[in-house]
Design a protein around this motif. Structure first.
Motif, mmCIF file in Angstrom:
data_model
loop_
_atom_site.group_PDB
_atom_site.id
_atom_site.type_symbol
_atom_site.label_atom_id
_atom_site.label_comp_id
_atom_site.label_asym_id
_atom_site.label_seq_id
_atom_site.Cartn_x
_atom_site.Cartn_y
_atom_site.Cartn_z
ATOM 1 N N ASN A 177 40.258 39.577 35.483
ATOM 2 C CA ASN A 177 39.743 38.574 34.552
ATOM 3 C C ASN A 177 39.703 37.189 35.200
ATOM 4 O OD1 ASN A 177 38.819 37.670 31.998
ATOM 5 N ND2 ASN A 177 40.874 36.984 31.459
ATOM 6 N N VAL A 178 38.902 36.314 34.635
ATOM 7 C CA VAL A 178 38.832 34.949 35.123
ATOM 8 C C VAL A 178 40.215 34.288 35.004
ATOM 9 C CG1 VAL A 178 38.136 34.047 32.855
ATOM 10 C CG2 VAL A 178 37.524 32.789 34.929
ATOM 11 N N ASP A 179 40.555 33.443 35.973
ATOM 12 C CA ASP A 179 41.827 32.709 36.003
ATOM 13 C C ASP A 179 43.052 33.619 36.162
ATOM 14 O OD1 ASP A 179 40.403 30.355 35.636
ATOM 15 O OD2 ASP A 179 40.602 30.422 33.448
ATOM 16 N N ARG A 216 36.289 28.712 39.542
ATOM 17 C CA ARG A 216 35.875 30.060 39.145
ATOM 18 C C ARG A 216 34.838 30.605 40.122
ATOM 19 N NH1 ARG A 216 35.283 29.393 32.523
ATOM 20 N NH2 ARG A 216 37.522 29.124 32.122
ATOM 21 N N SER A 218 31.735 32.660 41.364
ATOM 22 C CA SER A 218 30.486 33.124 40.757
ATOM 23 C C SER A 218 29.670 33.978 41.717
ATOM 24 C CB SER A 218 29.637 31.934 40.304
ATOM 25 O OG SER A 218 29.260 31.146 41.421
ATOM 26 N N HIS A 261 34.468 36.082 35.513
ATOM 27 C CA HIS A 261 33.901 35.645 34.236
ATOM 28 C C HIS A 261 32.821 36.617 33.768
ATOM 29 C CE1 HIS A 261 32.203 33.039 31.128
ATOM 30 N NE2 HIS A 261 33.275 32.276 31.265
ATOM 31 N N HIS A 262 32.728 36.803 32.461
ATOM 32 C CA HIS A 262 31.813 37.794 31.912
ATOM 33 C C HIS A 262 30.350 37.453 32.195
ATOM 34 C CE1 HIS A 262 29.705 40.296 28.921
ATOM 35 N NE2 HIS A 262 30.745 41.094 29.032
ATOM 36 N N LYS A 263 30.009 36.183 32.288
ATOM 37 C CA LYS A 263 28.602 35.832 32.501
ATOM 38 C C LYS A 263 28.149 36.160 33.928
ATOM 39 C CE LYS A 263 29.174 30.892 33.604
ATOM 40 N NZ LYS A 263 28.806 29.527 33.189
ATOM 41 N N GLY A 292 40.325 39.585 28.430
ATOM 42 C CA GLY A 292 38.981 39.318 28.936
ATOM 43 C C GLY A 292 38.326 40.544 29.542
#
Length: 602
Positions: A177-179, A216, A218, A261-263, A292
């Motif tokens: 998950n993010v973070d 984050r 990407s 991140h989900h996006k 998440g």
């Protein structure tokens, strides 16, 4: 792993017994007193039939060798032992594990200290003869002699000294998950400096300004961790470049840092499907637990059948009870019917050695590490695990892939000043050399274009020959970049590649809010191919609901693609998700002359 299960040594009953007062004892009271007496007699007389601990019998193939002892061998015997070691190293692609004090049938006999030292000296001479080093992984006591001295077995890792860039390379996809601390953990592992608690260790991993500003990831970034023939990390010396690390390493771990991140899920899925990772490391923050995209990333790795191990990070930020609660939460999820995993908490170096060996032998075992990138807690256990972790494919499977025709998957495209067009990706099969002539495609018209490979770089250092399963970047000179796209393949002209606009796949619908039916559009991931496709027909069914299976015909909406029969397939659209494999390819109708060459020069 030691089989220390004890068998029952109780003797069969001896009919009616009598008590101390001469009266017959009841049937209910006899068994308990009789068992206790028999146990006592067995202990005194040494008649206990408990089977001795043992390993599985030695396999003729593979990189594991059992040796009872290696004490003062003759010259002829030594030459035979060295040849045998060379064979085991070849089977393990440069690594072998020797169990000293173990018979060929797996019985753990053990050796005295004097015999063990002599055996290790002989093994070291054998390793030097074939150009390798040895590392003692662990010693264990298995028996005691009549004079009270312990008999031990030793587990020794033999690793080839690197020569001509022939190091073992394992790819590990980093999910979570993010973070959760993925990039920070990789920064600490590959740079050797602990984090300051504010993300300093991750800065060198980011590729874009917005990643540095938000913290984050990407995009997909690659980091390497090298081990030398003695099992030491080579990254941590001063002024180490990627080329220096490659030259000094016998084993290389290539980490693929994926987005949490989900996006950015499509980027993560592309990294998993195109890069063909050997293993996946799921990073879970101890403070947040399973949150998440953690479950989604776990499901993706399991759907693609990638072995998973788990790193619980940020243990310095919470109490011991919170860490244990997070680990228990992970254990519950892993044991659920959909996962059917066997969690294994690693807390000692011995646990790390056992976990690394069982991890590749059984797809169910899932090691769990609890560590901190700030305090450094248990980071050494993770390094021990990665150092010993063996490859999934054998040397025989690797040789079979190398005998096939060349097929290189195009994952990234760059324009480099003074170099020209450069493509990055993974060599799926065959061998690729500098100056080799290949064809790349398919184009929108279904054609393949001729090109010539210039220079090759692997792990940021020059490489003359690329072998199946290795990732690299290839320079293509002045080849027009606009003719290339992600999802293409570079293949040998002798392959006569087949392309398709439509294909059939056997799928399982993992989740859909309503029903999946004819006309549904989804994003299909097959290897490095990522394109929207329409479901043209469902064989034998009108619609699919969550959990149902079917044969579905898909049609790409933009351009044809190169696919392989049996390739794993993953499709998604919003919350809709499904997996499967390609069962049939339907070539596009050719409007041009059937006798025309499919290869053209740009």
């Amino acid at each position: 792993m030691l089989d220390l299960s004890e068998g029952s040594a109780a003797a069969p009953g001896n009919g009616h017994g009598s008590g101390c007062n001469g009266k017959k004892t009841s049937k209910k009271s006899r068994p308990r007193r009789g068992k206790r007496g028999r146990r006592r007699r067995n202990k005194i007389t040494g008649n206990n039939k408990t089977p001795p601990p043992h390993f599985p019998p030695e396999a003729e193939e593979g990189n594991i060798e059992y040796k009872l002892k290696l004490v003062s061998p003759t010259h002829c015997r030594f030459e035979h032992l060295a040849t045998q070691l060379k064979w085991r190293l070849q089977e393990g692609r440069g690594e072998a594990v020797y169990q000293i004090g173990v018979e060929d049938n797996g019985l753990l006999v053990g050796l005295t200290d004097a015999d063990m030292k002599a055996s290790l000296r002989t093994l070291k001479r054998m390793a030097e003869r074939v150009g390798a080093d040895i590392t003692l992984l662990r010693e264990r006591e298995v028996a005691y002699s009549s004079d009270g001295h312990a008999h031990k077995i030793a587990e020794v890792l033999v690793r080839k000294v690197p020569d001509d860039q022939q190091f073992l390379d394992l790819r590990v996809a980093v999910l979570g998950n993010v973070d959760s601390g993925k990039s920070t953990l990789l920064g600490v592992l590959t740079q050797g400096e602990l984090d300051n608690g504010r993300g300093r260790a991750r800065l060198n991993l980011f590729r874009h300004l917005h990643e540095i500003q938000t913290g984050r990831t990407s995009s997909i970034s690659f980091e390497i961790l090298g081990f030398n023939s003695k099992g030491e990390v080579v990254n941590y010396s001063e002024s180490r470049t990627a080329e220096d690390i490659c030259e000094s390493s016998s084993k290389m771990i290539t980490f693929m840092d994926l987005a949490g991140h989900h996006k950015y899920l499509k980027t993560t899925v592309f990294g998993l499907t195109s890069s063909c990772p050997d293993f996946a490391m799921l990073v879970v923050g101890a403070t947040t637990g399973i949150a998440g995209t953690t479950r989604e990333h776990l499901g993706l790795a399991m759907a693609l059948k990638v072995p998973i191990f788990i790193a619980v990070t940020k243990v310095d930020l919470c109490s011991r009870g919170t860490v244990e609660r997070t680990v228990r939460q992970l254990e519950r999820v892993l044991k659920q019917p959909g996962c059917n995993k066997v969690p294994m908490v690693v807390s000692t170096p011995d646990d790390a050695v056992t976990a690394a060996q069982q991890f590749t032998q059984s797809t169910c075992v899932t090691p769990i590490f609890s560590l901190s990138s700030v305090s450094g807690d248990n980071l050494d256990l993770l390094k021990v695990f990665l150092n010993i972790l063996p490859p999934l494919s054998s040397s025989k499977e690797q040789e079979e892939l190398m005998q096939q025709l060349t097929e290189f998957q195009v994952d990234e495209i760059y324009s480099v000043p003074d170099v020209g067009t450069v493509v990055g990706g993974t060599l799926y099969s065959g061998v690729c050399r500098e100056g080799e002539r290949l064809v790349v495609g398919p184009t929108d018209a279904g054609r393949f274009l001729r090109l010539k490979v210039g220079s090759i770089q692997r792990n940021r250092s020059a490489c003359r020959v690329l072998r199946a399963g290795q990732a690299a970047t290839l320079a293509l000179g002045n080849f027009d970049r606009s003719l290339l796209r992600k999802g293409m393949v570079m293949v040998s002209p002798q392959m006569k590649p087949t392309i398709c606009c439509e294909f059939e796949a056997a799928i399982v619908l993992l989740f859909h809010a309503k029903t999946f039916r004819r006309g549904s559009q989804v994003t299909v991931h097959v290897g490095n191919v990522r394109q929207t496709a329409t479901a043209e027909s469902l064989h034998g069914k009108d619609e699919l609901r969550t959990g149902e299976r079917a044969e579905v015909r898909f049609r790409f909406i933009k351009h044809p693609e190169y696919l392989r029969l049996g390739a794993k397939l993953l499709f998604r659209e919003g919350v809709t998700k499904g997996i499967g494999h390609v069962t049939r390819l339907l070539p596009p109708s050719q409007n041009h002359d059937q006798n025309a060459s499919p290869f053209t020069t740009p």
